[in-house]
Design an enzyme around this catalytic site. Structure first.
Site, PDB file in Angstrom:
ATOM      1  N   GLY B  29       0.842  -1.175   0.000  1.00 26.74           N
ATOM      2  CA  GLY B  29       0.000   0.000   0.000  1.00 26.74           C
ATOM      3  C   GLY B  29       0.876   1.222   0.000  1.00 26.74           C
ATOM      4  CG  ASN B  30       1.296   3.108  -2.889  1.00 28.81           C
ATOM      5  OD1 ASN B  30       0.352   3.711  -3.391  1.00 28.81           O
ATOM      6  ND2 ASN B  30       1.747   1.963  -3.388  1.00 28.81           N
ATOM      7  CB  SER B  75       4.968   4.061  -4.542  1.00 30.95           C
ATOM      8  OG  SER B  75       3.967   3.184  -4.976  1.00 30.95           O
ATOM      9  CG  HIS B  96      -2.785   1.024  -4.344  1.00 30.89           C
ATOM     10  ND1 HIS B  96      -3.939   0.347  -4.682  1.00 30.89           N
ATOM     11  CD2 HIS B  96      -1.758   0.176  -4.635  1.00 30.89           C
ATOM     12  CE1 HIS B  96      -3.612  -0.843  -5.171  1.00 30.89           C
ATOM     13  NE2 HIS B  96      -2.305  -0.982  -5.154  1.00 30.89           N
ATOM     14  CG  HIS B  98      -2.795  -5.089  -2.648  1.00 31.29           C
ATOM     15  ND1 HIS B  98      -2.646  -5.990  -3.671  1.00 31.29           N
ATOM     16  CD2 HIS B  98      -2.192  -3.953  -3.088  1.00 31.29           C
ATOM     17  CE1 HIS B  98      -1.965  -5.437  -4.674  1.00 31.29           C
ATOM     18  NE2 HIS B  98      -1.668  -4.208  -4.337  1.00 31.29           N
ATOM     19  CG  ASP B 121     -22.940   8.405   7.436  1.00 32.59           C
ATOM     20  OD1 ASP B 121     -23.861   9.169   7.118  1.00 32.59           O
ATOM     21  OD2 ASP B 121     -22.936   7.737   8.494  1.00 32.59           O
ATOM     22  CG  HIS B 172      -4.367  -3.640  -8.848  1.00 27.95           C
ATOM     23  ND1 HIS B 172      -3.546  -2.905  -9.653  1.00 27.95           N
ATOM     24  CD2 HIS B 172      -3.752  -3.680  -7.651  1.00 27.95           C
ATOM     25  CE1 HIS B 172      -2.471  -2.531  -8.984  1.00 27.95           C
ATOM     26  NE2 HIS B 172      -2.575  -2.990  -7.772  1.00 27.95           N
ATOM     27  CE1 TYR B 230     -20.703  12.262  13.058  1.00 34.41           C
ATOM     28  CE2 TYR B 230     -18.907  13.441  11.990  1.00 34.41           C
ATOM     29  CZ  TYR B 230     -19.343  12.423  12.814  1.00 34.41           C
ATOM     30  OH  TYR B 230     -18.438  11.576  13.395  1.00 34.41           O
TER      31      TYR B 230
END
Lengths: 233, 233, 233, 233
Positions: B29-30, B75, B96, B98, B121, B172, B230
């Protein structure tokens, strides 16, 4: 020294990682390393809790399973590890677990197809489910038979053990391997995560197809081999 | 300074949050941030473990991907991030992952419909599953192609990227964005939680229908926009 | 003092328990308590992270929602809580969450039937899924409408709110109540655990039948009421 | 001393392990131990949180349930434990939980078949789902009836309680036993892990068949009995 000190410590670390990651509850898993200079394998002793493991408690054997060093009995699965080392000479680490999702596929007798890029980054296609040994083999030498089952399946189906560094043994669970004990551990972890995602994807789409081949190849080549551009090398 | 110090720290924090929350196992992830004053993007370096990240190790590039600051390689997914920044000018952070459940939807090639107020929401309707790039695009520039796939899907289907701040890329995984790196991270987290609940709801009711539109709108307006009530503002 | 100090602390504790137990990710949940001597309700302020909550930051209102004490805006769901207190006079605590499994039932529009003794120990039969408010009600006063939906469903179907201290609101999530904020929290937790087990049981047996009535009654009476023999009283 | 000090401490440890492992949320589980020299059973007191348990707070009773030591009321499930000790004389520890996956099988009225070697290492075949007591039995003595249901099922179906050290009670949950309280706890833990894997395997293959008998026997004999070669003995 009968065994590389650094590698021995990595074997211990990989075994402890099996416990810490939850891949191996109780003592349900073992990691080994292969010192290719000396031709010896170091493996977890049988039934010993992970937090008691030290480099000294590891069992060192030759490729025929003859003990070279260590006071304890090696993991029952030793012979399976040895078959993998003998048949796949690039392998320097082997890991066996009963991790939940990978084992669920093994129990279902189902290989893990590649459904996404997470899988494609580590395994070049399906991680196969190999048969469990026959009754005759089990009666003669069960653990050796398990290793033979993995190795012969890969050879017969012409699967590259470097590109698919894991197998599921039917009714049993996963074995994974790699460039060292920690690399093998990582492959076992990725296998488990991909198995979990596959179960959820299959729940959503029971007729799910595998990832297109060009995407699989792209992820293999951008992460592995001469044209890789992942990481800092 | 080539980049806002505060934003750079938020990019680091968002990357570390990916690991701490479990959204990104290993280095899967990045997160990046966009400094709209200077026109530069800061992103995680490729393959570096999250706990080693510092503001200094981030890679700063311009919107064409030219490196402005940083010793490391960015990345691999950088070009996907850049496409999102260029096409959706309100975006100041991209993430990003997974993450398991969102990726399971992506692997199934299935968008995440809005089944409840938790989803409503944060996302004004379905989070779409966009096609993965074609073989030609993959051969030419895969990561750019992934970004184009997201952007063109939103444009073609007239989806407001402000109101639906995430997409699933087929085979992906998820990309999410927002008003900053931490907001993008939060959208990625909510996407994951909603994906999990959707899988359970669909297991109970395979023919499940989306939330009625008036409820979706109500939740959007009470939390976002001029009539929101809210929180403490 | 406008509010019982001890009860105020229990309201804070119940809100923090929502976060610690994982029932309420982000700020997706709120707990309140009813001081029946003074006739006032204390509730979580809207959008404030759980770890910042103190007795002083709670918002105290009367049963009409008029603020008596506190600088902050109350939780958006206040009016739903108030309807429950007004209709079910034995209630001294109310909790709302978006916990995963209970919300998955709510999203599926499905009440949680009693499949086992775990459920029977806390809920005397099905925890109903009540309709979400109609478009007209949502336009007029959504949160009030949610409360009315719960209350009128229990009244119309003659469900004892003491014996079934929770409801699922369609497309939204669970509300639970009890003899105090922590008791309401515990009912929300049990609801979540029973919802998870019900999903697994239904996966195994899609035509699953509810627990036999005599077992349900036995578990209710051995834990609640004059003939209870659970615990140390 | 009315009870072995060491065994009493193990009873406490097993009860605490139920909480720490997540097998028993809230106070939903209990462990006991049988001191076969003195003929007494020590069991958790009813409704007391696990972290408050001490050796002194355990309740010691004889096999008829008459209290010998302890100020508190014993767990409601005491009579079920006693039936197990009386019918299966090799048993020195009993554990009851409402663990999620095992209870899901109990709620579905479905025994846990042996689908893999993980299960085969601990249970020699199916862990049966025994009927819940009839209405007449429940009215007379529910907890005694639950014990009778387990015991008579094993006797009628000629199941060896040493080789299958657990049962699922329909609509209720699992009971497990063993050579001591911690061994019983471990069997309850393994049962839960195997139940989870079985649910995933059945999701993949609804017509899943049990493990071949020769593999089941092999795993039983390599871990248990005179020819066992697991561990360091």
């Amino acid at each position: 020294m009968y065994f590389s000190k650094q590698l021995l410590e990595e074997v211990v670390a990989a075994n402890k990682a099996l416990a810490a990651s939850g891949l191996a509850p109780l003592t349900w898993g073992n990691a080994s390393g292969y010192d290719h200079v000396r031709g010896f394998v170091a493996i977890k002793p049988s039934g010993v809790p992970y937090d008691e493991l030290t480099p000294e408690s590891m069992v060192v054997v030759d490729l025929d399973g003859k003990k070279v060093e260590g006071d304890l009995k090696p993991s029952m699965d030793l012979k399976t590890h040895l078959e993998i080392y003998k048949a796949f000479p690039h392998v320097r680490g082997v890991v066996h677990t009963h991790s939940k999702y990978a084992t669920s596929f093994a129990q279902a007798g189902q290989g893990l197809e590649c459904y996404g890029t997470t899988h494609a980054d580590y395994f070049n296609g399906t991680v196969p489910c190999v048969p469990s040994p026959s009754v005759d083999v089990v009666n003669e030498d069960y653990e050796l038979g398990t290793g033979c089952s993995i190795v012969s399946y890969f050879q017969f189906h012409d699967i590259d053990s470097k590109q698919v560094p894991a197998a599921l043994v039917k009714n049993h669970g996963p074995f994974a391997w790699g460039k060292g004990p920690m690399d093998a551990y990582q492959n076992a972890l990725v296998l488990e995560l991909c198995a979990e995602m596959a179960i959820h994807s299959l729940a959503l789409q029971p007729d799910l197809e595998a990832i297109p081949n060009y995407l699989l190849k792209k992820h293999q080549t951008r992460k592995h081999g001469p044209d890789a551009y992942y990481g800092q090398k």
